[in-house]
Scaffold this active site. Structure first.
Site, mmCIF file in Angstrom:
data_model
loop_
_atom_site.group_PDB
_atom_site.id
_atom_site.type_symbol
_atom_site.label_atom_id
_atom_site.label_comp_id
_atom_site.label_asym_id
_atom_site.label_seq_id
_atom_site.Cartn_x
_atom_site.Cartn_y
_atom_site.Cartn_z
ATOM 1 N N MET A 75 0.725 -1.240 0.005
ATOM 2 C CA MET A 75 -0.048 -0.020 -0.052
ATOM 3 C C MET A 75 0.773 1.244 -0.066
ATOM 4 O O MET A 75 0.086 2.224 0.165
ATOM 5 C CB MET A 75 -1.061 -0.064 1.153
ATOM 6 C CG MET A 75 -1.725 -0.916 1.159
ATOM 7 S SD MET A 75 -2.878 -1.232 -0.250
ATOM 8 C CE MET A 75 -3.517 -3.108 -0.359
ATOM 9 N N CYS A 76 2.073 1.158 -0.091
ATOM 10 C CA CYS A 76 3.032 2.337 -0.103
ATOM 11 C C CYS A 76 2.848 3.126 -1.491
ATOM 12 O O CYS A 76 2.836 2.442 -2.525
ATOM 13 C CB CYS A 76 4.442 1.953 -0.142
ATOM 14 S SG CYS A 76 5.080 1.845 1.901
ATOM 15 N N HIS A 77 2.956 4.256 -1.576
ATOM 16 C CA HIS A 77 2.784 5.376 -2.816
ATOM 17 C C HIS A 77 4.423 5.236 -3.265
ATOM 18 O O HIS A 77 5.270 5.432 -2.760
ATOM 19 C CB HIS A 77 2.380 6.502 -2.783
ATOM 20 C CG HIS A 77 1.067 6.394 -2.208
ATOM 21 N ND1 HIS A 77 0.504 6.360 -0.918
ATOM 22 C CD2 HIS A 77 -0.186 6.701 -3.006
ATOM 23 C CE1 HIS A 77 -1.015 6.474 -0.927
ATOM 24 N NE2 HIS A 77 -1.252 6.690 -2.024
ATOM 25 N N MET A 112 8.013 4.588 5.900
ATOM 26 C CA MET A 112 8.216 3.363 5.314
ATOM 27 C C MET A 112 9.550 3.184 4.341
ATOM 28 O O MET A 112 10.331 2.142 4.804
ATOM 29 C CB MET A 112 7.067 2.804 4.575
ATOM 30 C CG MET A 112 5.751 2.696 5.211
ATOM 31 S SD MET A 112 5.982 1.598 6.771
ATOM 32 C CE MET A 112 6.430 0.306 6.202
ATOM 33 N N GLU A 113 9.853 4.161 3.882
ATOM 34 C CA GLU A 113 11.031 4.024 3.029
ATOM 35 C C GLU A 113 12.174 4.209 4.024
ATOM 36 O O GLU A 113 13.302 3.515 3.768
ATOM 37 C CB GLU A 113 11.259 5.222 2.077
ATOM 38 C CG GLU A 113 10.205 5.258 1.031
ATOM 39 C CD GLU A 113 8.915 5.324 1.267
ATOM 40 O OE1 GLU A 113 8.106 5.242 0.380
ATOM 41 O OE2 GLU A 113 8.470 5.714 2.133
ATOM 42 N N ASP A 127 23.845 -10.993 5.307
ATOM 43 C CA ASP A 127 24.206 -11.731 4.474
ATOM 44 C C ASP A 127 25.637 -11.893 4.226
ATOM 45 O O ASP A 127 26.317 -12.891 3.882
ATOM 46 C CB ASP A 127 23.529 -11.327 3.096
ATOM 47 C CG ASP A 127 23.779 -11.902 1.835
ATOM 48 O OD1 ASP A 127 23.525 -13.230 2.025
ATOM 49 O OD2 ASP A 127 24.303 -11.410 0.971
#
Length: 157
Positions: A75-77, A112-113, A127
């Site tokens: 749902m992120c733009h 969110m970014e 990793d």
């Protein structure tokens, strides 16, 4: 508490309509912590990891993650990211702290970014170092502060 805007009248997922929102400068800062063996942290800091410069690769991975967040979080733009930067600090023992700052001028925030950037940078550290320390832990991903937009500034107390 505000109603959850990611659901439509049928209670199904929707992308929030930001059409009428004002474009403002939006800044978010997030962090994630990597807990590891002291030897692992020392080798990262000294550039003695066989796969290369761990922090340089994590930096680039975090920047890439910030730019790709809308492809990962449904749902992120999609946003025009005007800045994405990561910094690294440590406690001299077992904890590497990754701090991500993301900036845009737009109709929706970049929280969110920033969270995605910090977390993916941490996963990249894992990793690159898992062969020497499988017990590393990615911990405490959190928003440190945000500014801009209708809801204004935020920082935890």
């Amino acid at each position: 508490m505000d109603r959850l805007t990611h659901f439509n009248a049928e209670k199904r997922a929707q992308m929030v309509d930001v059409t009428e929102k004002d474009e403002t400068k939006r800044v978010a800062v997030a962090e994630a912590k990597m807990l590891m063996q002291p030897e692992t942290l020392s080798r990262i800091k000294d550039g003695k990891v066989a796969k290369g410069d761990v922090l340089a690769v994590a930096q680039v991975a975090g920047i890439m993650a910030a730019k790709k967040t809308s492809e990962l979080i449904p749902m992120c733009h999609p946003l025009l990211t005007s800045k994405a930067d990561l910094s690294f600090s440590d406690d001299g023992d077992r904890t590497l702290t990754i701090t991500a700052t993301v900036v845009t001028v737009g109709k929706t925030g970049v929280e969110m970014e920033a969270l995605t950037a910090a977390t993916i940078a941490g996963l990249t550290v894992y990793d690159m170092c898992k062969a020497m320390d499988r017990g590393m832990e990615l911990k405490e991903a959190r928003l440190l502060k945000k500014s801009g937009g209708k809801s204004g500034d935020y920082s935890p107390k």
